[in-house]
Design a protein around this motif. Structure first.
Motif, mmCIF file in Angstrom:
data_model
loop_
_atom_site.group_PDB
_atom_site.id
_atom_site.type_symbol
_atom_site.label_atom_id
_atom_site.label_comp_id
_atom_site.label_asym_id
_atom_site.label_seq_id
_atom_site.Cartn_x
_atom_site.Cartn_y
_atom_site.Cartn_z
ATOM 1 N N GLY A 11 49.652 48.673 56.895
ATOM 2 C CA GLY A 11 50.296 47.369 57.048
ATOM 3 C C GLY A 11 49.282 46.245 57.031
ATOM 4 N N ALA A 12 48.118 46.495 56.461
ATOM 5 C CA ALA A 12 47.008 45.545 56.492
ATOM 6 C C ALA A 12 47.284 44.253 55.728
ATOM 7 N N THR A 13 48.258 44.246 54.835
ATOM 8 C CA THR A 13 48.536 43.036 54.056
ATOM 9 C C THR A 13 49.567 42.128 54.725
ATOM 10 N N VAL A 21 43.286 43.816 61.177
ATOM 11 C CA VAL A 21 42.087 43.991 60.343
ATOM 12 C C VAL A 21 41.023 42.975 60.733
ATOM 13 N N LYS A 22 41.434 41.731 60.903
ATOM 14 C CA LYS A 22 40.485 40.671 61.255
ATOM 15 C C LYS A 22 39.816 40.958 62.600
ATOM 16 N N ALA A 35 44.577 49.635 54.484
ATOM 17 C CA ALA A 35 45.422 50.422 53.582
ATOM 18 C C ALA A 35 46.451 49.510 52.925
ATOM 19 N N THR A 36 46.620 49.691 51.618
ATOM 20 C CA THR A 36 47.593 48.903 50.867
ATOM 21 C C THR A 36 48.135 49.735 49.711
ATOM 22 N N ARG A 37 49.327 49.383 49.270
ATOM 23 C CA ARG A 37 49.919 50.072 48.115
ATOM 24 C C ARG A 37 49.438 49.493 46.796
ATOM 25 N N SER A 38 48.816 48.341 46.838
ATOM 26 C CA SER A 38 48.500 47.583 45.632
ATOM 27 C C SER A 38 47.019 47.639 45.262
ATOM 28 N N PRO A 39 46.710 48.077 44.027
ATOM 29 C CA PRO A 39 45.305 48.049 43.581
ATOM 30 C C PRO A 39 44.712 46.636 43.627
ATOM 31 N N VAL A 42 43.646 45.978 47.139
ATOM 32 C CA VAL A 42 42.408 46.706 47.424
ATOM 33 C C VAL A 42 41.223 45.860 46.977
ATOM 34 N N GLN A 43 41.309 45.319 45.787
ATOM 35 C CA GLN A 43 40.225 44.483 45.262
ATOM 36 C C GLN A 43 40.050 43.229 46.103
ATOM 37 N N ASP A 44 41.156 42.617 46.537
ATOM 38 C CA ASP A 44 41.062 41.430 47.398
ATOM 39 C C ASP A 44 40.298 41.739 48.682
ATOM 40 N N PHE A 45 40.643 42.869 49.324
ATOM 41 C CA PHE A 45 39.934 43.256 50.542
ATOM 42 C C PHE A 45 38.462 43.507 50.258
ATOM 43 N N GLN A 46 38.180 44.218 49.183
ATOM 44 C CA GLN A 46 36.788 44.525 48.847
ATOM 45 C C GLN A 46 35.996 43.254 48.569
ATOM 46 N N ASN A 47 36.630 42.269 47.957
ATOM 47 C CA ASN A 47 35.964 40.986 47.708
ATOM 48 C C ASN A 47 35.614 40.272 49.010
#
Length: 101
Positions: A11-13, A21-22, A35-39, A42-47
């Protein structure tokens, strides 16, 4: 290798999960994994420098890879009872996933 536990946030989004998360990211004693369902997410978090994985409770094939190296998981969903029927996939061996037994 670090001794910090890796904590997976489902539910991180969302509003609640995003705040979790913060808060965890600011804790030097843990590593947070969103954790997210969306690739794309995932990229947004990694950024943002946050470890993230694809995890879709409607797709059991994503569960085992998402749990790799995870020490603890946190459901931060507003309506978590929707997921309880799917949670058994976390503890079932792959040969039993999808079985009605």
């Amino acid at each position: 290798m670090t001794d910090k536990p890796n904590i997976l946030v489902l539910g991180a989004t969302g509003k609640v999960g995003g705040e979790v998360v913060k808060q965890l990211q600011d804790n030097p004693d843990v590593n947070v994994v969103a954790a997210t369902r969306s690739p794309e997410k995932v990229q947004d978090f990694q950024n943002q420098g946050i470890d993230s994985v694809i995890l879709d409770l409607d797709n059991p094939a994503t569960i085992a890879p998402a749990l790799n190296n995870i020490n603890r998981a946190l459901f931060s969903l507003v309506t978590p009872w929707i997921c309880f029927a799917r949670v058994s996939a976390f503890s079932m061996p792959p040969s039993k996933q999808g079985s009605n037994r």
